[in-house]
Write an enzyme that holds these catalytic residues in place. Structure first.
Site, PDB file in Angstrom:
ATOM      1  N   GLN A 141       1.693  12.645   4.456  1.00 20.45           N
ATOM      2  CA  GLN A 141       3.027  13.261   4.580  1.00 20.45           C
ATOM      3  C   GLN A 141       3.028  14.701   4.063  1.00 20.45           C
ATOM      4  O   GLN A 141       3.403  15.633   4.774  1.00 20.45           O
ATOM      5  CB  GLN A 141       4.063  12.481   3.760  1.00 20.45           C
ATOM      6  CG  GLN A 141       4.264  11.045   4.151  1.00 20.45           C
ATOM      7  CD  GLN A 141       5.497  10.488   3.445  1.00 20.45           C
ATOM      8  OE1 GLN A 141       6.615  10.700   3.904  1.00 20.45           O
ATOM      9  NE2 GLN A 141       5.309   9.785   2.343  1.00 20.45           N
ATOM     10  N   THR A 173      -1.758   5.497  -1.964  1.00 15.80           N
ATOM     11  CA  THR A 173      -0.309   5.483  -2.213  1.00 15.80           C
ATOM     12  C   THR A 173       0.353   4.130  -1.919  1.00 15.80           C
ATOM     13  O   THR A 173       1.578   4.035  -1.955  1.00 15.80           O
ATOM     14  CB  THR A 173       0.390   6.585  -1.373  1.00 15.80           C
ATOM     15  OG1 THR A 173       0.046   6.385  -0.002  1.00 15.80           O
ATOM     16  CG2 THR A 173      -0.009   7.969  -1.806  1.00 15.80           C
ATOM     17  N   THR A 192       3.545  11.590  -9.847  1.00 18.71           N
ATOM     18  CA  THR A 192       4.707  10.778  -9.479  1.00 18.71           C
ATOM     19  C   THR A 192       5.581  10.399 -10.671  1.00 18.71           C
ATOM     20  O   THR A 192       5.087  10.328 -11.812  1.00 18.71           O
ATOM     21  CB  THR A 192       4.192   9.487  -8.786  1.00 18.71           C
ATOM     22  OG1 THR A 192       5.249   8.541  -8.679  1.00 18.71           O
ATOM     23  CG2 THR A 192       3.092   8.815  -9.594  1.00 18.71           C
ATOM     24  N   ASP A 193       6.838  10.101 -10.385  1.00 18.75           N
ATOM     25  CA  ASP A 193       7.735   9.582 -11.437  1.00 18.75           C
ATOM     26  C   ASP A 193       7.302   8.173 -11.879  1.00 18.75           C
ATOM     27  O   ASP A 193       7.774   7.690 -12.902  1.00 18.75           O
ATOM     28  CB  ASP A 193       9.191   9.548 -10.938  1.00 18.75           C
ATOM     29  CG  ASP A 193       9.375   8.651  -9.720  1.00 18.75           C
ATOM     30  OD1 ASP A 193       8.560   8.771  -8.785  1.00 18.75           O
ATOM     31  OD2 ASP A 193      10.309   7.835  -9.709  1.00 18.75           O
ATOM     32  N   TYR A 215      -0.667   1.515  -9.636  1.00 17.52           N
ATOM     33  CA  TYR A 215      -0.565   2.832  -9.005  1.00 17.52           C
ATOM     34  C   TYR A 215      -0.146   3.870 -10.050  1.00 17.52           C
ATOM     35  O   TYR A 215      -0.777   4.925 -10.179  1.00 17.52           O
ATOM     36  CB  TYR A 215       0.449   2.767  -7.853  1.00 17.52           C
ATOM     37  CG  TYR A 215       0.869   4.115  -7.310  1.00 17.52           C
ATOM     38  CD1 TYR A 215       0.022   4.864  -6.495  1.00 17.52           C
ATOM     39  CD2 TYR A 215       2.135   4.651  -7.608  1.00 17.52           C
ATOM     40  CE1 TYR A 215       0.414   6.103  -6.001  1.00 17.52           C
ATOM     41  CE2 TYR A 215       2.530   5.889  -7.114  1.00 17.52           C
ATOM     42  CZ  TYR A 215       1.671   6.606  -6.309  1.00 17.52           C
ATOM     43  OH  TYR A 215       2.063   7.834  -5.829  1.00 17.52           O
ATOM     44  N   LYS A 273      -2.248   7.109 -11.442  1.00 20.52           N
ATOM     45  CA  LYS A 273      -1.752   8.486 -11.312  1.00 20.52           C
ATOM     46  C   LYS A 273      -1.633   9.164 -12.685  1.00 20.52           C
ATOM     47  O   LYS A 273      -1.858  10.369 -12.812  1.00 20.52           O
ATOM     48  CB  LYS A 273      -0.404   8.499 -10.581  1.00 20.52           C
ATOM     49  CG  LYS A 273      -0.445   8.039  -9.137  1.00 20.52           C
ATOM     50  CD  LYS A 273      -1.296   8.901  -8.223  1.00 20.52           C
ATOM     51  CE  LYS A 273      -0.657  10.227  -7.927  1.00 20.52           C
ATOM     52  NZ  LYS A 273      -1.472  11.003  -6.935  1.00 20.52           N
TER      53      LYS A 273
HETATM   54  N1  LIG Z   1       4.889   8.820  -1.025  1.00 21.71           N
HETATM   55  C1  LIG Z   1       5.675   8.890  -2.097  1.00 21.71           C
HETATM   56  O1  LIG Z   1       6.798   8.346  -2.125  1.00 21.71           O
HETATM   57  C2  LIG Z   1       5.232   9.651  -3.299  1.00 21.71           C
HETATM   58  C3  LIG Z   1       6.093   9.731  -4.405  1.00 21.71           C
HETATM   59  C4  LIG Z   1       5.661  10.464  -5.536  1.00 21.71           C
HETATM   60  C5  LIG Z   1       4.417  11.069  -5.535  1.00 21.71           C
HETATM   61  N2  LIG Z   1       3.583  10.950  -4.445  1.00 21.71           N
HETATM   62  C6  LIG Z   1       2.272  11.606  -4.499  1.00 21.71           C
HETATM   63  O2  LIG Z   1       2.317  12.676  -3.578  1.00 21.71           O
HETATM   64  C7  LIG Z   1       1.020  12.896  -3.011  1.00 21.71           C
HETATM   65  C8  LIG Z   1       1.123  12.942  -1.510  1.00 21.71           C
HETATM   66  O3  LIG Z   1       1.658  11.701  -1.072  1.00 21.71           O
HETATM   67  P1  LIG Z   1       1.837  11.354   0.471  1.00 21.71           P
HETATM   68  O4  LIG Z   1       3.017  10.450   0.589  1.00 21.71           O
HETATM   69  O5  LIG Z   1       1.734  12.585   1.293  1.00 21.71           O
HETATM   70  O6  LIG Z   1       0.512  10.467   0.681  1.00 21.71           O
HETATM   71  P2  LIG Z   1      -0.034   9.814   2.041  1.00 21.71           P
HETATM   72  O7  LIG Z   1       0.924  10.085   3.152  1.00 21.71           O
HETATM   73  O8  LIG Z   1      -0.395   8.405   1.700  1.00 21.71           O
HETATM   74  O9  LIG Z   1      -1.339  10.681   2.321  1.00 21.71           O
HETATM   75  C9  LIG Z   1      -2.501  10.557   1.582  1.00 21.71           C
HETATM   76  C10 LIG Z   1      -3.642  10.973   2.469  1.00 21.71           C
HETATM   77  O10 LIG Z   1      -4.850  10.914   1.703  1.00 21.71           O
HETATM   78  C11 LIG Z   1      -5.848  10.348   2.527  1.00 21.71           C
HETATM   79  N3  LIG Z   1      -6.959   9.826   1.743  1.00 21.71           N
HETATM   80  C12 LIG Z   1      -7.104   8.586   1.213  1.00 21.71           C
HETATM   81  N4  LIG Z   1      -8.304   8.470   0.615  1.00 21.71           N
HETATM   82  C13 LIG Z   1      -8.935   9.666   0.749  1.00 21.71           C
HETATM   83  C14 LIG Z   1     -10.206  10.167   0.367  1.00 21.71           C
HETATM   84  N5  LIG Z   1     -11.079   9.391  -0.278  1.00 21.71           N
HETATM   85  N6  LIG Z   1     -10.524  11.440   0.690  1.00 21.71           N
HETATM   86  C15 LIG Z   1      -9.663  12.227   1.369  1.00 21.71           C
HETATM   87  N7  LIG Z   1      -8.446  11.800   1.788  1.00 21.71           N
HETATM   88  C16 LIG Z   1      -8.084  10.530   1.482  1.00 21.71           C
HETATM   89  C17 LIG Z   1      -5.088   9.270   3.271  1.00 21.71           C
HETATM   90  O11 LIG Z   1      -5.826   8.782   4.367  1.00 21.71           O
HETATM   91  P3  LIG Z   1      -5.578   7.241   4.839  1.00 21.71           P
HETATM   92  O12 LIG Z   1      -4.148   7.179   5.283  1.00 21.71           O
HETATM   93  O13 LIG Z   1      -6.579   7.079   5.920  1.00 21.71           O
HETATM   94  O14 LIG Z   1      -5.831   6.378   3.629  1.00 21.71           O
HETATM   95  C18 LIG Z   1      -3.845  10.037   3.670  1.00 21.71           C
HETATM   96  O15 LIG Z   1      -4.017  10.794   4.856  1.00 21.71           O
HETATM   97  C19 LIG Z   1       0.135  11.790  -3.587  1.00 21.71           C
HETATM   98  O16 LIG Z   1      -0.557  12.270  -4.692  1.00 21.71           O
HETATM   99  C20 LIG Z   1       1.126  10.732  -4.056  1.00 21.71           C
HETATM  100  O17 LIG Z   1       0.609   9.946  -5.101  1.00 21.71           O
HETATM  101  C21 LIG Z   1       3.975  10.274  -3.337  1.00 21.71           C
END
Ligand SMILES: NC(=O)c1ccc[n+]([C@@H]2O[C@H](COP(=O)([O-])OP(=O)(O)OC[C@H]3O[C@@H](n4cnc5c(N)ncnc54)[C@H](OP(=O)(O)O)[C@@H]3O)[C@@H](O)[C@H]2O)c1
Length: 293
Positions: A12, A63, A102-103, A126, A130
């Protein structure tokens, strides 16, 4: 031009950065696991030697919050060990590292919005991974850790898209009203990250390391969020408020995850949109994308 390496670029946040990159004054290299698996230390070393990034924005993460309870090792490998790899590579090339957190590192028991110096007490695997990743990143003096919450985007799967789908399929839905936080449009977070990198790069702002909180403004429950999604999409689906105990999940989530954003606003002069106006923008974008298809 200075170079930004984005990892996890198909997620995302990574996709939003790619969308905004066209207007940013940087060269970008976007990678996901196929181009650069950040759990592979040798691959990181080789890639960094080739690309020599000035900034690294680590959007890669495990995630799947509930699945992490049973896939702890994999979650730690991607969320913690890989950040160690990035720190090693960044330190060899003197690159800035921007790590996203993250929160969910908090226990949700605070009566007021969390500030950066509040003690972490994650309740889920998770969240624990983090929190450990934050420590890895912060061991490197040229790192920024940006904590965010309830991320959604026109890209990938998220609560907003799920609610729209279910709202079209069902007459009613039960959604928890006793978990409170702030939704964050990933486009806004991407824009804030690029603004910070730009200000550091131009010298407009001195680099300040450490943890920063960023979400959209305002506060709501998942119930309020779902109601707003239905209203903005003109969906008839009725939303009923339920308690967390009525909707058990493998991972425990904080009941309160509101982040205080005063630090990022004052240190890097970042303006932040209210969650409702950002949700309106995201839904407009989704509708435009659907019309264009
Ligand atoms: N989503 C939420 O609600 C939320 C809330 C607070 C904080 N965050 C943090 O915000 C950040 C971005 O979140 P997001 O929602 O954009 O995450 P996301 O949509 O799950 O994207 C994560 C990406 O990382 C890829 N990935 C996984 N393993 C990997 C590896 N070994 N090497 C390289 N890439 C890899 C995933 O590929 P695959 O899909 O193929 O696994 C995916 O494309 C993260 O740090 C997350 O913890 C997210």
């Amino acid at each position: 031009m200075k170079k930004i390496l984005v990892t996890g670029a198909k997620g995302q946040l990574g996709s939003e950065l790619k969308k905004l990159s066209k207007d940013a004054k940087f060269d970008f290299v976007f990678t996901d696991v196929d181009e650069l698996d950040i759990t592979d230390i040798q691959a990181c070393a080789t890639f960094f030697d080739e690309v020599k990034p000035d900034f690294v924005i680590n959007c890669a993460a495990y995630t799947a919050v509930d699945k992490a309870e049973s896939e702890k090792r994999l979650a730690w490998k991607i969320n913690v060990d890989a950040v160690k790899n990035l720190v090693i590579s960044c330190s060899l090339h003197d690159s800035y590292l921007i790590q996203i957190s993250t929160d969910y590192v908090f226990d949700g028991k605070s009566p007021t919005p969390y500030v950066e110096r509040d003690l972490v007490a994650p309740q889920s695997e998770y969240g624990k991974s983090k929190a450990a990743a934050e420590l890895e990143a912060l061991s490197y003096p040229k790192s920024l850790v940006i904590r965010t919450s309830w991320l959604y985007s026109t890209f990938g799967n998220n609560f907003v898209k799920t609610m729209i789908r279910l709202g079209q399929e069902r007459k009613s839905l039960d959604v928890v009203f006793d978990q409170v936080g702030t939704p964050t449009y990933a486009e806004d977070l991407a824009s804030a990250i690029l603004a910070i990198a730009g200000k550091i790069n131009s010298g407009e702002k001195k680099f300040v390391a450490g943890i920063f909180h960023y979400s959209n403004e305002g506060v709501c429950s998942w119930y309020d969020f779902a109601c707003a999604i239905m209203k903005l999409n003109e969906l008839e689906c009725k939303i009923y408020p339920i308690e967390t105990s009525d909707y058990p999940t493998p991972a425990k989530r904080p009941k309160y995850g509101v982040l205080n954003k005063a630090k990022i606003k004052s240190v890097y002069e970042i303006d932040i949109n209210h969650w409702f106006s950002s949700l309106e923008r995201m839904i407009d974008s989704l509708n435009r994308m659907e019309t264009a298809e």
